[in-house]
Write a protein that holds these residues in place. Structure first.
Motif, PDB file in Angstrom:
ATOM      1  N   LEU A   1      13.299 -18.446 -28.998  1.00 35.33           N
ATOM      2  CA  LEU A   1      12.939 -17.279 -29.799  1.00 35.33           C
ATOM      3  C   LEU A   1      12.735 -16.005 -28.988  1.00 35.33           C
ATOM      4  O   LEU A   1      12.528 -14.942 -29.557  1.00 35.33           O
ATOM      5  CB  LEU A   1      11.669 -17.581 -30.610  1.00 35.33           C
ATOM      6  CG  LEU A   1      11.800 -18.723 -31.620  1.00 35.33           C
ATOM      7  CD1 LEU A   1      10.467 -18.968 -32.313  1.00 35.33           C
ATOM      8  CD2 LEU A   1      12.895 -18.430 -32.622  1.00 35.33           C
ATOM      9  N   ILE A   2      12.780 -16.103 -27.661  1.00 30.62           N
ATOM     10  CA  ILE A   2      12.670 -14.909 -26.825  1.00 30.62           C
ATOM     11  C   ILE A   2      14.092 -14.458 -26.501  1.00 30.62           C
ATOM     12  O   ILE A   2      14.794 -15.079 -25.719  1.00 30.62           O
ATOM     13  CB  ILE A   2      11.890 -15.183 -25.518  1.00 30.62           C
ATOM     14  CG1 ILE A   2      10.519 -15.785 -25.807  1.00 30.62           C
ATOM     15  CG2 ILE A   2      11.787 -13.910 -24.681  1.00 30.62           C
ATOM     16  CD1 ILE A   2       9.584 -14.886 -26.585  1.00 30.62           C
ATOM     17  N   GLU A   3      14.515 -13.390 -27.150  1.00 32.27           N
ATOM     18  CA  GLU A   3      15.878 -12.898 -26.949  1.00 32.27           C
ATOM     19  C   GLU A   3      16.001 -12.115 -25.642  1.00 32.27           C
ATOM     20  O   GLU A   3      16.979 -12.252 -24.913  1.00 32.27           O
ATOM     21  CB  GLU A   3      16.282 -12.015 -28.124  1.00 32.27           C
ATOM     22  CG  GLU A   3      17.726 -11.568 -28.076  1.00 32.27           C
ATOM     23  CD  GLU A   3      18.114 -10.837 -29.334  1.00 32.27           C
ATOM     24  OE1 GLU A   3      18.706  -9.742 -29.202  1.00 32.27           O
ATOM     25  OE2 GLU A   3      17.832 -11.331 -30.433  1.00 32.27           O
ATOM     26  N   LYS A   4      14.980 -11.285 -25.360  1.00 33.86           N
ATOM     27  CA  LYS A   4      15.016 -10.465 -24.155  1.00 33.86           C
ATOM     28  C   LYS A   4      13.601 -10.023 -23.824  1.00 33.86           C
ATOM     29  O   LYS A   4      12.805  -9.747 -24.715  1.00 33.86           O
ATOM     30  CB  LYS A   4      15.897  -9.236 -24.389  1.00 33.86           C
ATOM     31  CG  LYS A   4      16.156  -8.397 -23.173  1.00 33.86           C
ATOM     32  CD  LYS A   4      17.165  -7.306 -23.471  1.00 33.86           C
ATOM     33  CE  LYS A   4      17.583  -6.598 -22.218  1.00 33.86           C
ATOM     34  NZ  LYS A   4      18.604  -5.592 -22.481  1.00 33.86           N
ATOM     35  N   LEU A   5      13.307  -9.979 -22.524  1.00 29.33           N
ATOM     36  CA  LEU A   5      12.014  -9.478 -22.077  1.00 29.33           C
ATOM     37  C   LEU A   5      12.263  -8.553 -20.898  1.00 29.33           C
ATOM     38  O   LEU A   5      12.905  -8.945 -19.930  1.00 29.33           O
ATOM     39  CB  LEU A   5      11.093 -10.633 -21.677  1.00 29.33           C
ATOM     40  CG  LEU A   5       9.631 -10.222 -21.562  1.00 29.33           C
ATOM     41  CD1 LEU A   5       8.739 -11.339 -22.062  1.00 29.33           C
ATOM     42  CD2 LEU A   5       9.264  -9.823 -20.182  1.00 29.33           C
ATOM     43  N   ARG A   6      11.782  -7.308 -21.025  1.00 24.93           N
ATOM     44  CA  ARG A   6      11.964  -6.312 -19.970  1.00 24.93           C
ATOM     45  C   ARG A   6      10.595  -5.787 -19.563  1.00 24.93           C
ATOM     46  O   ARG A   6       9.663  -5.801 -20.365  1.00 24.93           O
ATOM     47  CB  ARG A   6      12.801  -5.135 -20.481  1.00 24.93           C
ATOM     48  CG  ARG A   6      14.149  -5.532 -21.004  1.00 24.93           C
ATOM     49  CD  ARG A   6      14.948  -4.351 -21.553  1.00 24.93           C
ATOM     50  NE  ARG A   6      14.229  -3.377 -22.350  1.00 24.93           N
ATOM     51  CZ  ARG A   6      13.992  -3.465 -23.654  1.00 24.93           C
ATOM     52  NH1 ARG A   6      14.375  -4.509 -24.319  1.00 24.93           N
ATOM     53  NH2 ARG A   6      13.362  -2.506 -24.295  1.00 24.93           N
ATOM     54  N   PHE A   7      10.510  -5.308 -18.318  1.00 23.34           N
ATOM     55  CA  PHE A   7       9.243  -4.727 -17.881  1.00 23.34           C
ATOM     56  C   PHE A   7       9.482  -3.683 -16.817  1.00 23.34           C
ATOM     57  O   PHE A   7      10.514  -3.650 -16.157  1.00 23.34           O
ATOM     58  CB  PHE A   7       8.300  -5.813 -17.332  1.00 23.34           C
ATOM     59  CG  PHE A   7       8.689  -6.324 -15.975  1.00 23.34           C
ATOM     60  CD1 PHE A   7       8.137  -5.776 -14.836  1.00 23.34           C
ATOM     61  CD2 PHE A   7       9.602  -7.339 -15.844  1.00 23.34           C
ATOM     62  CE1 PHE A   7       8.487  -6.234 -13.576  1.00 23.34           C
ATOM     63  CE2 PHE A   7       9.967  -7.815 -14.601  1.00 23.34           C
ATOM     64  CZ  PHE A   7       9.404  -7.261 -13.469  1.00 23.34           C
ATOM     65  N   SER A   8       8.498  -2.803 -16.669  1.00 24.47           N
ATOM     66  CA  SER A   8       8.454  -1.844 -15.575  1.00 24.47           C
ATOM     67  C   SER A   8       7.083  -1.997 -14.939  1.00 24.47           C
ATOM     68  O   SER A   8       6.069  -1.623 -15.552  1.00 24.47           O
ATOM     69  CB  SER A   8       8.650  -0.417 -16.085  1.00 24.47           C
ATOM     70  OG  SER A   8       8.350   0.506 -15.051  1.00 24.47           O
ATOM     71  N   GLU A   9       7.048  -2.564 -13.764  1.00 21.25           N
ATOM     72  CA  GLU A   9       5.775  -2.752 -13.077  1.00 21.25           C
ATOM     73  C   GLU A   9       5.135  -1.406 -12.746  1.00 21.25           C
ATOM     74  O   GLU A   9       3.929  -1.234 -12.859  1.00 21.25           O
ATOM     75  CB  GLU A   9       5.963  -3.587 -11.817  1.00 21.25           C
ATOM     76  CG  GLU A   9       4.673  -4.005 -11.167  1.00 21.25           C
ATOM     77  CD  GLU A   9       4.870  -4.996 -10.035  1.00 21.25           C
ATOM     78  OE1 GLU A   9       3.841  -5.469  -9.523  1.00 21.25           O
ATOM     79  OE2 GLU A   9       6.007  -5.282  -9.656  1.00 21.25           O
ATOM     80  N   ALA A  10       5.955  -0.435 -12.366  1.00 24.00           N
ATOM     81  CA  ALA A  10       5.441   0.889 -12.010  1.00 24.00           C
ATOM     82  C   ALA A  10       4.767   1.566 -13.206  1.00 24.00           C
ATOM     83  O   ALA A  10       3.734   2.208 -13.058  1.00 24.00           O
ATOM     84  CB  ALA A  10       6.574   1.766 -11.479  1.00 24.00           C
ATOM     85  N   ARG A  11       5.356   1.404 -14.384  1.00 28.91           N
ATOM     86  CA  ARG A  11       4.803   2.026 -15.593  1.00 28.91           C
ATOM     87  C   ARG A  11       3.827   1.101 -16.320  1.00 28.91           C
ATOM     88  O   ARG A  11       3.175   1.525 -17.265  1.00 28.91           O
ATOM     89  CB  ARG A  11       5.940   2.418 -16.537  1.00 28.91           C
ATOM     90  CG  ARG A  11       6.779   3.548 -15.973  1.00 28.91           C
ATOM     91  CD  ARG A  11       7.946   3.931 -16.862  1.00 28.91           C
ATOM     92  NE  ARG A  11       7.573   4.067 -18.251  1.00 28.91           N
ATOM     93  CZ  ARG A  11       8.363   3.731 -19.262  1.00 28.91           C
ATOM     94  NH1 ARG A  11       9.568   3.249 -19.034  1.00 28.91           N
ATOM     95  NH2 ARG A  11       7.967   3.884 -20.502  1.00 28.91           N
ATOM     96  N   ARG A  12       3.777  -0.158 -15.907  1.00 33.06           N
ATOM     97  CA  ARG A  12       2.911  -1.169 -16.531  1.00 33.06           C
ATOM     98  C   ARG A  12       3.207  -1.298 -18.025  1.00 33.06           C
ATOM     99  O   ARG A  12       2.321  -1.247 -18.876  1.00 33.06           O
ATOM    100  CB  ARG A  12       1.441  -0.856 -16.264  1.00 33.06           C
ATOM    101  CG  ARG A  12       1.117  -0.865 -14.777  1.00 33.06           C
ATOM    102  CD  ARG A  12      -0.264  -0.404 -14.445  1.00 33.06           C
ATOM    103  NE  ARG A  12      -1.314  -1.239 -14.995  1.00 33.06           N
ATOM    104  CZ  ARG A  12      -1.872  -2.292 -14.381  1.00 33.06           C
ATOM    105  NH1 ARG A  12      -1.448  -2.650 -13.202  1.00 33.06           N
ATOM    106  NH2 ARG A  12      -2.831  -2.975 -14.959  1.00 33.06           N
ATOM    107  N   VAL A  13       4.506  -1.462 -18.305  1.00 36.72           N
ATOM    108  CA  VAL A  13       4.989  -1.590 -19.672  1.00 36.72           C
ATOM    109  C   VAL A  13       5.891  -2.810 -19.755  1.00 36.72           C
ATOM    110  O   VAL A  13       6.677  -3.078 -18.840  1.00 36.72           O
ATOM    111  CB  VAL A  13       5.781  -0.327 -20.096  1.00 36.72           C
ATOM    112  CG1 VAL A  13       6.374  -0.485 -21.473  1.00 36.72           C
ATOM    113  CG2 VAL A  13       4.906   0.903 -20.029  1.00 36.72           C
ATOM    114  N   MET A  14       5.779  -3.553 -20.860  1.00 38.75           N
ATOM    115  CA  MET A  14       6.593  -4.744 -21.075  1.00 38.75           C
ATOM    116  C   MET A  14       7.061  -4.735 -22.525  1.00 38.75           C
ATOM    117  O   MET A  14       6.298  -4.375 -23.421  1.00 38.75           O
ATOM    118  CB  MET A  14       5.741  -5.985 -20.796  1.00 38.75           C
ATOM    119  CG  MET A  14       6.478  -7.288 -20.878  1.00 38.75           C
ATOM    120  SD  MET A  14       5.403  -8.687 -20.432  1.00 38.75           S
ATOM    121  CE  MET A  14       4.902  -8.251 -18.773  1.00 38.75           C
TER     122      MET A  14
END
Length: 99
Positions: free
Chosen positions: A39-52
């Motif tokens: 059920l997880i199609e895609k997971l993206r993150f930006s460690e610098a921006r602390r966003v997922m």
């Protein structure tokens, strides 16, 4: 993240934390985690921006009865809530979006 330039590759420690968080979530009917259910199609993150951002592969079947549609919506909303809570608990201070 969308519009933020290149997506970053998953690092071992972050990938392990994501896997650990998602392993705690259970889909209500099967009691399996969303990763094992696909059920997880895609997971993206930006460690610098602390966003997922996590995109689920949960759609609404066409020509569904109203009761089935309500149940599907409740299951999807529960998964979204539980995934968001698990990721936020593992990554305090990050913004977690469920798409």
């Amino acid at each position: 993240m969308r519009g933020a330039g290149q997506e970053e590759p998953m690092e071992g420690s972050i990938q392990e934390r994501i896997d650990r968080a998602l392993a705690t979530v259970r889909e209500a009917q099967s009691l399996m985690n969303p990763v094992d259910l696909g059920l997880i199609e895609k997971l993206r993150f930006s460690e610098a921006r602390r966003v997922m951002a996590c995109r689920l592969a949960v759609g609404t079947p066409r020509f569904q009865c109203p009761a089935c549609s309500a149940i599907n919506g409740a299951v999807k909303a529960g998964l979204e809530r539980d995934i968001k809570a698990a990721l936020e608990a593992e990554f305090p201070g990050w913004t977690v979006e469920i798409e």
